[in-house]
Design a protein around this motif. Structure first.
Motif, PDB file in Angstrom:
ATOM      1  N   ILE A 205       0.958  -1.074   0.108  1.00 30.39           N
ATOM      2  CA  ILE A 205       0.098  -0.098   0.155  1.00 30.39           C
ATOM      3  C   ILE A 205       0.826   1.237  -0.143  1.00 30.39           C
ATOM      4  N   GLY A 206       0.272   2.258  -0.482  1.00 31.38           N
ATOM      5  CA  GLY A 206       1.072   3.559  -0.696  1.00 31.38           C
ATOM      6  C   GLY A 206       0.662   4.734   0.366  1.00 31.38           C
ATOM      7  N   GLY A 207       0.996   5.891   0.073  1.00 32.73           N
ATOM      8  CA  GLY A 207       0.426   6.985   0.658  1.00 32.73           C
ATOM      9  C   GLY A 207       1.152   8.227   0.568  1.00 32.73           C
ATOM     10  N   VAL A 208       1.210   9.120   1.568  1.00 33.54           N
ATOM     11  CA  VAL A 208       1.710  10.342   1.354  1.00 33.54           C
ATOM     12  C   VAL A 208       2.720  10.882   2.469  1.00 33.54           C
ATOM     13  N   VAL A 209       3.728  11.270   2.286  1.00 34.65           N
ATOM     14  CA  VAL A 209       4.717  11.984   3.555  1.00 34.65           C
ATOM     15  C   VAL A 209       4.711  13.444   3.209  1.00 34.65           C
ATOM     16  N   THR A 210       4.536  14.056   4.231  1.00 33.03           N
ATOM     17  CA  THR A 210       4.453  15.415   4.430  1.00 33.03           C
ATOM     18  C   THR A 210       5.923  16.300   4.836  1.00 33.03           C
ATOM     19  N   GLY A 211       6.415  17.102   4.345  1.00 27.47           N
ATOM     20  CA  GLY A 211       7.535  17.750   4.806  1.00 27.47           C
ATOM     21  C   GLY A 211       7.346  19.148   5.096  1.00 27.47           C
ATOM     22  N   VAL A 212       8.142  19.545   6.030  1.00 26.66           N
ATOM     23  CA  VAL A 212       8.212  21.094   6.504  1.00 26.66           C
ATOM     24  C   VAL A 212       9.400  21.352   6.704  1.00 26.66           C
ATOM     25  N   ILE A 213       9.736  22.609   6.249  1.00 35.45           N
ATOM     26  CA  ILE A 213      11.080  23.394   6.436  1.00 35.45           C
ATOM     27  C   ILE A 213      10.761  24.708   7.246  1.00 35.45           C
ATOM     28  N   ARG A 214      11.342  24.726   8.458  1.00 34.12           N
ATOM     29  CA  ARG A 214      11.224  26.063   9.204  1.00 34.12           C
ATOM     30  C   ARG A 214      12.442  26.840   9.186  1.00 34.12           C
ATOM     31  N   ASN A 215      12.159  28.018   9.515  1.00 33.44           N
ATOM     32  CA  ASN A 215      13.155  29.038   9.838  1.00 33.44           C
ATOM     33  C   ASN A 215      14.148  29.239   8.317  1.00 33.44           C
ATOM     34  N   VAL A 216      13.470  28.950   7.294  1.00 34.44           N
ATOM     35  CA  VAL A 216      14.189  29.352   6.048  1.00 34.44           C
ATOM     36  C   VAL A 216      14.578  30.934   5.829  1.00 34.44           C
ATOM     37  N   PRO A 217      15.657  31.220   5.522  1.00 37.34           N
ATOM     38  CA  PRO A 217      15.951  32.563   5.094  1.00 37.34           C
ATOM     39  C   PRO A 217      15.523  32.994   3.850  1.00 37.34           C
ATOM     40  N   VAL A 218      15.163  34.548   3.698  1.00 39.22           N
ATOM     41  CA  VAL A 218      14.733  34.889   2.506  1.00 39.22           C
ATOM     42  C   VAL A 218      15.563  34.729   1.437  1.00 39.22           C
ATOM     43  N   GLY A 219      15.172  34.534   0.149  1.00 41.39           N
ATOM     44  CA  GLY A 219      16.137  34.487  -0.855  1.00 41.39           C
ATOM     45  C   GLY A 219      16.703  33.356  -1.540  1.00 41.39           C
ATOM     46  N   ASN A 296       4.082  17.921   0.047  1.00 40.32           N
ATOM     47  CA  ASN A 296       3.617  16.560   0.037  1.00 40.32           C
ATOM     48  C   ASN A 296       4.248  15.823  -0.864  1.00 40.32           C
ATOM     49  N   VAL A 297       4.615  14.669  -0.349  1.00 37.86           N
ATOM     50  CA  VAL A 297       5.127  13.397  -1.569  1.00 37.86           C
ATOM     51  C   VAL A 297       4.268  12.587  -1.568  1.00 37.86           C
ATOM     52  N   ALA A 298       4.162  12.025  -2.686  1.00 34.76           N
ATOM     53  CA  ALA A 298       3.199  10.842  -2.914  1.00 34.76           C
ATOM     54  C   ALA A 298       4.037   9.561  -3.300  1.00 34.76           C
ATOM     55  N   PHE A 299       3.846   8.500  -2.431  1.00 36.04           N
ATOM     56  CA  PHE A 299       4.547   7.220  -2.700  1.00 36.04           C
ATOM     57  C   PHE A 299       3.498   6.189  -3.154  1.00 36.04           C
ATOM     58  N   LYS A 300       3.964   5.397  -4.437  1.00 35.88           N
ATOM     59  CA  LYS A 300       3.099   4.357  -4.651  1.00 35.88           C
ATOM     60  C   LYS A 300       3.255   2.816  -3.968  1.00 35.88           C
ATOM     61  N   PRO A 301       2.292   2.296  -3.908  1.00 39.35           N
ATOM     62  CA  PRO A 301       2.431   0.863  -3.371  1.00 39.35           C
ATOM     63  C   PRO A 301       3.728   0.279  -3.825  1.00 39.35           C
ATOM     64  N   VAL A 302       4.399  -0.472  -2.813  1.00 42.05           N
ATOM     65  CA  VAL A 302       5.815  -0.934  -3.278  1.00 42.05           C
ATOM     66  C   VAL A 302       5.475  -2.248  -4.369  1.00 42.05           C
ATOM     67  N   ALA A 303       6.163  -2.227  -5.467  1.00 46.60           N
ATOM     68  CA  ALA A 303       6.173  -2.878  -6.650  1.00 46.60           C
ATOM     69  C   ALA A 303       6.159  -4.336  -6.343  1.00 46.60           C
ATOM     70  N   THR A 304       7.078  -4.958  -5.397  1.00 47.25           N
ATOM     71  CA  THR A 304       7.182  -6.097  -5.240  1.00 47.25           C
ATOM     72  C   THR A 304       5.973  -6.802  -4.183  1.00 47.25           C
ATOM     73  N   ILE A 305       4.951  -7.632  -4.659  1.00 47.83           N
ATOM     74  CA  ILE A 305       4.156  -8.238  -3.762  1.00 47.83           C
ATOM     75  C   ILE A 305       4.227  -9.648  -3.693  1.00 47.83           C
ATOM     76  N   MET A 306       3.912 -10.280  -2.676  1.00 48.75           N
ATOM     77  CA  MET A 306       3.942 -11.675  -2.556  1.00 48.75           C
ATOM     78  C   MET A 306       2.891 -12.556  -3.335  1.00 48.75           C
ATOM     79  N   LYS A 307       2.344 -12.099  -4.138  1.00 49.07           N
ATOM     80  CA  LYS A 307       1.465 -13.030  -5.091  1.00 49.07           C
ATOM     81  C   LYS A 307       2.004 -13.223  -6.227  1.00 49.07           C
ATOM     82  N   ASP A 308       1.471 -14.091  -7.003  1.00 51.35           N
ATOM     83  CA  ASP A 308       1.862 -14.322  -8.363  1.00 51.35           C
ATOM     84  C   ASP A 308       1.508 -13.325  -9.364  1.00 51.35           C
ATOM     85  N   GLN A 309       2.249 -12.943 -10.281  1.00 55.04           N
ATOM     86  CA  GLN A 309       1.761 -11.959 -11.157  1.00 55.04           C
ATOM     87  C   GLN A 309       1.819 -12.406 -12.694  1.00 55.04           C
ATOM     88  N   LYS A 310       1.294 -12.241 -13.810  1.00 54.26           N
ATOM     89  CA  LYS A 310       1.642 -12.556 -15.213  1.00 54.26           C
ATOM     90  C   LYS A 310       2.654 -11.547 -15.712  1.00 54.26           C
TER      91      LYS A 310
END
Length: 359
Positions: A205-219, A296-310
């Motif tokens: 399963i996938g989801g989202v990681v949120t990032g926050v950068i504080r005290n960033v100077p102007v410029g 926000n950074v969106a992550f897909k479900p990990v491609a390797t699953i423990m099920k048979d695939q064609k």
């Protein structure tokens, strides 16, 4: 060859999932930065495999070795080389896919581009490479501490379980209080249960990681092509399994009117220019304005699953790919320090670039 990132604070990573190890060379780090090995090791521990029931059970201690660029506890201004040995490879887990293309992996594209590929754990395309990024990002964070810049990331969504609170409503000191790295304990328990449910079903399963950068100077940030948000987007989209990046109001901003979305300026009690709202995500015209940078950074479900695939093999014949080995049911908990590291590399690079802009 795409193995390097940054301009003045520049890193080059190397190594494969099942080789001797992974490493990074950091060029451009200023001299005199206190080299806090405990802090760097802590960041690697947050990323390492086998840390909980909802991560891969591969066991790697990820103890790093300093090869150059540090003397008597401080950086020397010379290239810093860090190496992280691999100690728990099980290459036999991948022999069954030596000539098969796994769905949504880099097997086919690597084979076509290079004419050869390391099928053991994905080789260079493995997320194992991100250990080197986290080590380098931790060094960047040591530099940023001198500027009071703070970077935090957390899991804000797993599948359809979305945290309906913005970062200002959360206590970000609680990010590591749960194994899923969500600072809201109630939502964290739901996320953990969902990931465990998916794991037991031999899926991901996938989801989202949120990032926050504080005290960033102007410029920080350059006009046109090297805008700060473009640099951040490049950094985040280079992480394995990332499918999307947004900053500030992001895609939600399209439903607002300009009169609603514009961030009004004012001068605070200390005479500092501020904005009443921050839909811009701390960046205007590609340049930081002093407000918090959030994304926000969106992550897909990990491609390797423990099920048979064609699928097909290298000769184009139909085949079945069976999932084996040790893999994450959800990459998000281990992705949090990776997102923080890549954000730190971008900000550190831009801090150094900004030094060249004024006499």
């Amino acid at each position: 060859m795409g193995n390097s990132f940054g301009k003045l604070f520049k890193i080059t990573t190397y190594g494969e999932s099942h080789g001797a190890g992974v490493g990074v060379v950091i060029d451009g780090c200023p001299a005199g930065i206190t080299f806090d090995e405990d802090f760097i090791q802590l960041q690697l521990q947050r990323r390492k495999p086998g840390q909980s029931k909802i991560t891969t059970q591969r066991r790697e201690e990820d103890l790093f070795e300093v090869k150059s660029g540090v003397f008597e506890g401080v950086t020397t201004g010379m290239p810093i080389s860090l190496f992280i040995p691999n100690s728990n490879q099980r290459s036999k887990d991948y022999s069954h896919i030596a000539e098969k293309f796994r769905p949504s992996h880099a097997d086919y594209t690597y084979q076509e581009k290079f004419g050869v590929r390391d099928y053991r754990g994905g080789g260079r395309s493995s997320a194992r490479e991100t250990a080197a990024r986290v080590a380098a990002g931790a060094v960047a964070q040591l530099l940023l501490k001198q500027y009071g810049i703070d970077i935090k990331a957390y899991v804000s969504q797993v599948g359809d379980l979305k945290l309906d609170k913005n970062y200002q409503e959360l206590d970000l000191s609680k990010i590591d209080h749960t194994i899923v790295r969500c600072p809201d304990e109630e939502m964290a328990e739901k996320m953990i249960d969902r990931i465990d449910e998916v794991r037991k079903d031999r899926d991901t399963i996938g989801g989202v990681v949120t990032g926050v950068i504080r005290n960033v100077p102007v410029g920080l940030g350059e006009p046109v092509f090297d805008r700060l948000h473009a640099n951040l987007g490049h950094a985040m989209l280079s992480i394995n399994a990332v499918k999307g990046f947004e900053y500030g109001s992001g895609f939600d901003g399209v439903s607002m009117l300009g009169s609603e979305h514009n961030d009004e300026f004012y001068t605070d009690e200390e005479g500092k220019v501020r904005t009443k709202t921050n839909y811009s995500g701390g960046i205007q015209g590609g340049i930081s304005n002093g407000e918090d940078v959030y994304f926000n950074v969106a992550f897909k479900p990990v491609a390797t699953i423990m099920k048979d695939q064609k699928s097909i093999d290298q000769e184009g014949k139909e085949t079945t790919v069976s999932g084996k080995g040790r893999h994450d049911p959800c990459v998000l908990p281990r992705a949090v320090p990776i997102v923080e590291a890549m954000a730190a590399l971008v900000i550190a690079d831009n801090i150094l670039i900004n030094r060249t802009r004024k006499i």
